[in-house]
Design a protein around this motif. Structure first.
Motif, mmCIF file in Angstrom:
data_model
loop_
_atom_site.group_PDB
_atom_site.id
_atom_site.type_symbol
_atom_site.label_atom_id
_atom_site.label_comp_id
_atom_site.label_asym_id
_atom_site.label_seq_id
_atom_site.Cartn_x
_atom_site.Cartn_y
_atom_site.Cartn_z
ATOM 1 N N MET A 18 0.842 -1.132 0.074
ATOM 2 C CA MET A 18 0.125 -0.036 -0.051
ATOM 3 C C MET A 18 0.766 1.251 0.078
ATOM 4 N N ASN A 19 1.888 1.202 0.694
ATOM 5 C CA ASN A 19 2.794 2.460 0.743
ATOM 6 C C ASN A 19 3.529 2.789 -0.532
ATOM 7 N N ARG A 20 3.943 1.584 -1.372
ATOM 8 C CA ARG A 20 4.475 1.578 -2.717
ATOM 9 C C ARG A 20 3.355 2.138 -3.795
ATOM 10 N N LEU A 21 2.331 1.757 -3.534
ATOM 11 C CA LEU A 21 1.362 2.127 -4.422
ATOM 12 C C LEU A 21 0.915 3.604 -4.552
ATOM 13 N N ALA A 22 1.084 4.098 -3.056
ATOM 14 C CA ALA A 22 0.737 5.451 -2.760
ATOM 15 C C ALA A 22 1.964 6.434 -3.014
ATOM 16 N N GLN A 23 3.054 5.845 -3.197
ATOM 17 C CA GLN A 23 4.185 6.798 -3.818
ATOM 18 C C GLN A 23 3.798 6.849 -5.301
ATOM 19 N N GLU A 24 3.381 5.759 -5.905
ATOM 20 C CA GLU A 24 2.889 5.920 -7.503
ATOM 21 C C GLU A 24 1.805 7.025 -7.597
ATOM 22 N N GLY A 25 1.180 7.280 -6.668
ATOM 23 C CA GLY A 25 0.029 8.127 -6.880
ATOM 24 C C GLY A 25 -1.592 7.672 -6.778
ATOM 25 N N TRP A 26 -1.471 6.226 -6.160
ATOM 26 C CA TRP A 26 -2.807 5.414 -5.968
ATOM 27 C C TRP A 26 -3.279 5.970 -4.536
ATOM 28 N N ARG A 27 -4.687 5.828 -4.435
ATOM 29 C CA ARG A 27 -5.271 6.204 -3.270
ATOM 30 C C ARG A 27 -6.249 5.198 -2.879
ATOM 31 N N VAL A 28 -6.201 4.873 -1.443
ATOM 32 C CA VAL A 28 -7.130 3.822 -1.172
ATOM 33 C C VAL A 28 -8.530 4.199 -1.160
ATOM 34 N N VAL A 29 -9.392 3.414 -1.900
ATOM 35 C CA VAL A 29 -10.909 4.117 -1.494
ATOM 36 C C VAL A 29 -11.677 2.939 -0.855
ATOM 37 N N ALA A 30 -11.140 1.891 -0.825
ATOM 38 C CA ALA A 30 -11.908 0.820 0.084
ATOM 39 C C ALA A 30 -11.169 -0.413 0.388
ATOM 40 N N VAL A 31 -11.306 -0.809 1.617
ATOM 41 C CA VAL A 31 -10.838 -2.049 2.078
ATOM 42 C C VAL A 31 -11.833 -3.018 2.774
ATOM 43 N N THR A 32 -11.763 -4.350 2.325
ATOM 44 C CA THR A 32 -12.954 -5.181 2.831
ATOM 45 C C THR A 32 -12.130 -6.565 2.939
ATOM 46 N N PRO A 33 -12.751 -7.403 3.881
ATOM 47 C CA PRO A 33 -12.124 -8.569 4.216
ATOM 48 C C PRO A 33 -12.227 -9.345 3.148
ATOM 49 N N ASN A 34 -11.363 -10.526 2.754
ATOM 50 C CA ASN A 34 -11.560 -11.396 1.621
ATOM 51 C C ASN A 34 -11.822 -12.709 2.326
ATOM 52 N N GLU A 35 -13.201 -12.774 2.269
ATOM 53 C CA GLU A 35 -14.019 -14.131 2.756
ATOM 54 C C GLU A 35 -13.730 -15.279 1.861
ATOM 55 N N VAL A 36 -13.355 -15.135 0.919
ATOM 56 C CA VAL A 36 -12.950 -16.315 -0.203
ATOM 57 C C VAL A 36 -11.811 -17.083 0.411
ATOM 58 N N MET A 37 -10.851 -16.375 0.710
ATOM 59 C CA MET A 37 -9.688 -16.986 1.282
ATOM 60 C C MET A 37 -10.011 -17.316 2.942
#
Length: 50
Positions: A18-37
Motif C-alpha cells: 500500500m505504501n509503494r502504490l501511494a508513492q505511485e499516486g494511488w489512493r485507497v478507496v475501499a478495504v474489505t475482508p477477503n472472505e473467499v480465502m
C-alpha cells in the motif's frame, strides 16, 4: 477520469504494498475482508488519469 486497481493481500503484506502504490499516486478507496480465502483483505485503489 479515474483508473482503478484491485489488489488482494495477506494482512502482514498489505502495508508495504500500500505504501509503494501511494508513492505511485494511488489512493485507497475501499478495504474489505477477503472472505473467499478466509483471511486477508481486498484493497481498491484509484488515481486520476492526466
Amino acid at each position: 477520469m479515474y483508473e482503478y486497481k484491485i489488489e488482494t493481500y495477506r494482512v502482514k503484506e498489505a502495508e508495504k504494498s500500500m505504501n509503494r502504490l501511494a508513492q505511485e499516486g494511488w489512493r485507497v478507496v475501499a478495504v474489505t475482508p477477503n472472505e473467499v480465502m478466509g483471511f486477508g483483505i481486498v484493497v481498491t485503489y484509484e488515481r486520476q488519469i492526466s
